[in-house]
Scaffold this motif. Structure first.
Motif: not given
Ligand code: HEM
Length: 353
Positions: A76-80
């Motif tokens: 879910r986290v951008q670029y996670g």
């Protein structure tokens, strides 16, 4: 840069600092390019710190949170997913760089007087790097990491006298449970970085104060054949190009082989058929498997662990053991180094097969 220099000069006396930086020269003897490896290890440590801080923003330690928070990071986290993958790949490349750096220093005998403490601080950095890997492995709380930590701490627990106390301190009880997670988390993100920075600062200060070593073959060259490269700015600029290359390699691995998360650890599940430590522990793990259960009256595993502790101590004291300066001794040192590397490689490959 043209403006910053005079601005600083007008306010502070930076000349001694610049002179101090300029003092270091890199001797360009045979195999001198191995001197880049320490810088590569340093760079990858910086990547670890940066990506680690970013992961900290979403990671939550806890039996109901660890796996879920990592799942959240990678989905879910951008670029996670990229940051997590970079952190994991860069950790492995850093270990590789540290091993390459250490063996190149060993083969060049750069540990010899007066650099004994540079070597000792280096061996401590190696131990701390391995502990970084061990403590970080558990944090996603997946099945593989859970069982590997169980086995790893069990092995530690077999150390005579102090083992049991260390096991309980690390696990937060007799078993690896939810109580183990916050301990490993605290060690990984607070205690180890702090201790590592102290020893790294000492390591770098020793090198800056003493300059880089000159090998025997370099010293024996006629004066006109001895070539040096100024560390600042020539060497450091080349170093930076190499860092950029290394960053690209790590990024390529992170993108094309994203680090897997696996399945969540289940405390009551049976152990999987293959429990694997990280690759840099594999040679020890595999050696312990080969030792018989009992040798005379001593447990085989205890004997194996004691053997590794003695080997580590000898490795730490190498500069104090090897003090002579003759060629025969140098050849012996080289052979010992090769035997160690061959042994570690065979055991590691065997472990994976
Ligand atoms: C994360 C761990 C480490 C970092 C970041 C690091 C960093 C560095 C750097 C930047 C240098 C100067 C350039 C070079 O010679 O490569 C250096 C030199 C040196 N390091 Fe390390 N090092 C680490 C681990 C080790 C280990 C494990 C050992 C040995 C057991 C070691 C022993 C030495 C020695 C003896 C020198 C002096 C070499 C010379 O004078 O030519 N270091 N280290």
């Amino acid at each position: 840069m043209n403006k910053i220099g005079p601005w600083l000069k007008e306010r502070y006396d930076v000349a001694p600092i610049v002179d101090f930086m300029r003092k270091k020269k890199v001797p360009m003897g045979p195999g001198w390019y191995w001197s880049y490896m320490g810088g590569v290890a340093l760079f990858l440590f910086v990547v670890q710190v940066c990506t680690g801080i970013l992961l900290l923003m979403y990671y939550r330690p806890g039996i109901n949170d660890s796996f879920e928070s990592v799942q959240f990071i990678v989905s879910r986290v951008q670029y996670g997913w990229l940051i997590r993958s970079l952190h994991s790949w860069s950790a492995n490349f850093m270990m590789l760089a540290v091993f390459l750096h250490m063996f190149s220093v060993f083969f060049q005998r750069a540990y010899a007087k007066p650099r004994e403490l540079t070597w000792v601080s280096g061996v401590i950095l190696l131990g701390l790097s391995m502990f970084f890997g061990f403590s970080g492995y558990l944090l996603p709380w997946n099945e593989l990491a859970f069982f590997a930590t169980k086995v790893g701490t069990e092995i530690m627990g077999a150390i005579p006298f102090v083992g049991k106390a260390m096991l309980i301190l690390l696990r937060g009880g007799d078993e690896v449970t939810g109580a183990t997670l916050p301990r490993f988390f605290g060690i990984h993100v607070a205690i180890l970085p702090l201790v590592f920075i102290v020893f790294l600062s000492l390591h770098l200060a020793f090198i800056q104060l003493q300059g880089m070593h000159e090998s025997r073959s370099f010293k024996n060259l006629p004066e006109e054949k001895k070539r040096f490269m100024p560390f600042f700015p020539h060497f450091i600029l080349r170093d930076m190009i190499l860092w950029l290359l290394v960053l690209n390699v790590v990024a390529a691995f992170a993108v094309f082989y994203p680090w897997e998360l696996g399945t969540k650890a289940n405390l009551f599940a049976p152990a999987p058929a293959t429990i694997r430590p990280e690759w840099f522990f594999m040679f020890m793990f595999q050696t312990l498997k080969f030792i018989p259960a009992h040798i005379l009256f001593i447990e085989g595993e205890v004997l194996g662990i004691l053997g590794f502790l003695v080997a580590f101590l000898v490795w730490l004291l190498v500069p104090f053991i090897d003090r002579s300066n003759d060629d025969k001794r140098y050849r012996l040192i080289k052979r010992i180094g090769i035997v160690i590397i061959v042994y570690m490689t065979i055991m590691t490959v065997w472990g994976y097969l």
